[in-house]
Design a protein around this motif. Structure first.
Motif, PDB file in Angstrom:
ATOM      1  N   LEU A  26      -4.445  12.081   1.763  1.00  0.00           N
ATOM      2  CA  LEU A  26      -4.398  12.731   3.119  1.00  0.00           C
ATOM      3  C   LEU A  26      -3.041  13.179   3.785  1.00  0.00           C
ATOM      4  O   LEU A  26      -2.824  13.771   4.003  1.00  0.00           O
ATOM      5  N   GLY A  29      -0.778  15.067   1.335  1.00  0.00           N
ATOM      6  CA  GLY A  29      -0.555  16.100   1.208  1.00  0.00           C
ATOM      7  C   GLY A  29      -2.166  16.677   1.392  1.00  0.00           C
ATOM      8  O   GLY A  29      -2.062  18.516   1.168  1.00  0.00           O
ATOM      9  N   ASN A  30      -2.495  16.570   2.554  1.00  0.00           N
ATOM     10  CA  ASN A  30      -3.451  16.926   3.240  1.00  0.00           C
ATOM     11  C   ASN A  30      -4.729  16.681   2.004  1.00  0.00           C
ATOM     12  O   ASN A  30      -5.624  17.788   1.602  1.00  0.00           O
ATOM     13  N   LYS A  31      -5.021  15.995   0.613  1.00  0.00           N
ATOM     14  CA  LYS A  31      -5.808  16.059  -0.635  1.00  0.00           C
ATOM     15  C   LYS A  31      -7.248  15.237  -0.203  1.00  0.00           C
ATOM     16  O   LYS A  31      -6.759  14.515   0.460  1.00  0.00           O
TER      17      LYS A  31
END
Lengths: 186, 163
Positions: A26, A29-31
């Motif tokens: 997260l 990279g907001n994954k």
């Protein structure tokens, strides 16, 4: 230190480290943690056919492919540098049960007496390797995720559909391991 | 009117620029993900999560190990997500972290049961397949290819399945 790392790691070390993958991805990279999506990306990249389910921009999801490559390299490094020579310590009841099916080699992570290139062309080997793979790929996509996407990421974010999926995973595995597998390998 | 057209034109260019960025994303920007995967793979091997035998033990309720691994992973994941939300922690690039709610459909039950059967049979889930292959069990590549085929079959017949 290296000797200590070579020992099997207890659950209270391994579990929290696996859990940390969630915030790591997260924050990087907001994954959203999930691995089975890579199987879909493989279809989208290699043989999308004319299937709408595989028509999307998989290139936006390349990070996940790199993540999977990392898991593969990690598997290689751990078994190369941190290998533990002694066989796995199992519950004696399981050892006894498996011996009844002729499985006596516990030196590998997989039961090589069922699960090897030599067995691939036998019906048991075909069923386990090819049949098992089909169930994993079909089921995880149908469920919208696997143990990582639902059981770890989904439960971490308190998604009740992921709890439904996790209970279903466990039920399916319970039925297979206790009732179907013994018939198949006997 | 001219303003609106101008505005739309700008928006279009911005979208194009963003798409280009994604496609041109440099390979090195993926290295952190590779490293997180690498750590994850090492933990998988050393905690014996990739062992067919450990999975058989778990489903026979003969050992606490796997339940401990999954349970503590979820606990740490939940705590991390709670902290991220509470302190509005941002990504490394300063973007807000977003969570997408999952919608319930019957696939989570039917697909979940099918996946569970495969998990109990092969002792593997998609993540451990990669670690098993890396650790030298090359025959697992057959399972991985079959899993890709299984995903393809799902995509092909998706419309006719109950969801």
């Amino acid at each position: 230190m290296i000797e200590l790392l070579k020992q099997p790691w207890p659950w209270y070390v391994a579990g929290p480290l696996i859990g940390l993958t969630v915030p790591a991805l997260l924050i990087l990279g907001n994954k959203h943690f999930g691995i089975s999506a890579n199987l879909r990306h493989a279809c989208a990249a290699c043989f999308p056919g004319n299937i709408s389910f595989f028509k999307y921009d998989y290139k936006k999801e390349l990070w996940n492919v790199w993540f999977a490559v990392g898991i593969l390299l990690g598997g290689f490094l751990a078994s190369w540098l941190l290998m533990n020579a002694s066989p796995i310590q199992l519950n004696p009841k399981l050892v006894e049960e498996l011996a009844g099916y002729g499985i006596t080699d516990f030196s590998n992570m997989i039961p090589t007496q069922l699960y090897s290139w030599d067995h691939l062309l036998t019906w048991k080997g075909m069923l386990m390797l090819v049949g098992g793979g089909l169930l994993i790929g079909f089921g995880s996509r149908y469920a919208g995720g696997c143990t990582s996407g639902h059981s770890i990421m989904g439960l971490s974010t308190l998604q009740w559909p992921s709890l439904v999926a996790t209970i279903s995973f466990m039920l399916g595995g319970f039925v297979m391991a206790n009732w179907i597998l013994p018939l198949l390998i006997n | 009117m001219k303003n609106i057209v101008n505005h739309m034109e700008q928006g279009k260019q911005a979208t194009l620029g963003m798409q280009k960025n994604v496609v041109n994303q440099k390979t090195y920007s993926y290295i952190p993900y590779l490293l997180v995967g690498l750590a994850f793979g090492i933990v998988f091997v050393k905690s014996e999560v990739i062992s067919w035998f450990r999975i058989q033990e778990m489903f026979r309720l003969q050992s606490f190990h796997m339940f401990g691994v999954i349970g503590s992973a979820v606990a740490v994941g939940m705590l991390s997500v709670w902290l991220i939300k509470k302190y509005e922690i941002k990504t490394m690039h300063g973007e807000p972290i977003v969570f997408k709610p999952k919608k319930f459909n019957k696939g989570q039950i039917y697909g979940g049961l099918i996946f569970g059967l495969g998990w109990g049979l092969t002792g593997a889930c998609p993540g451990t397949l990669f670690a098993q292959i890396g650790s030298g069990a090359s025959v697992v590549a057959v399972v991985l290819l079959s899993a890709i085929a299984g995903t393809w079959i799902y995509g092909k017949i998706r419309e006719s399945l109950p969801h």
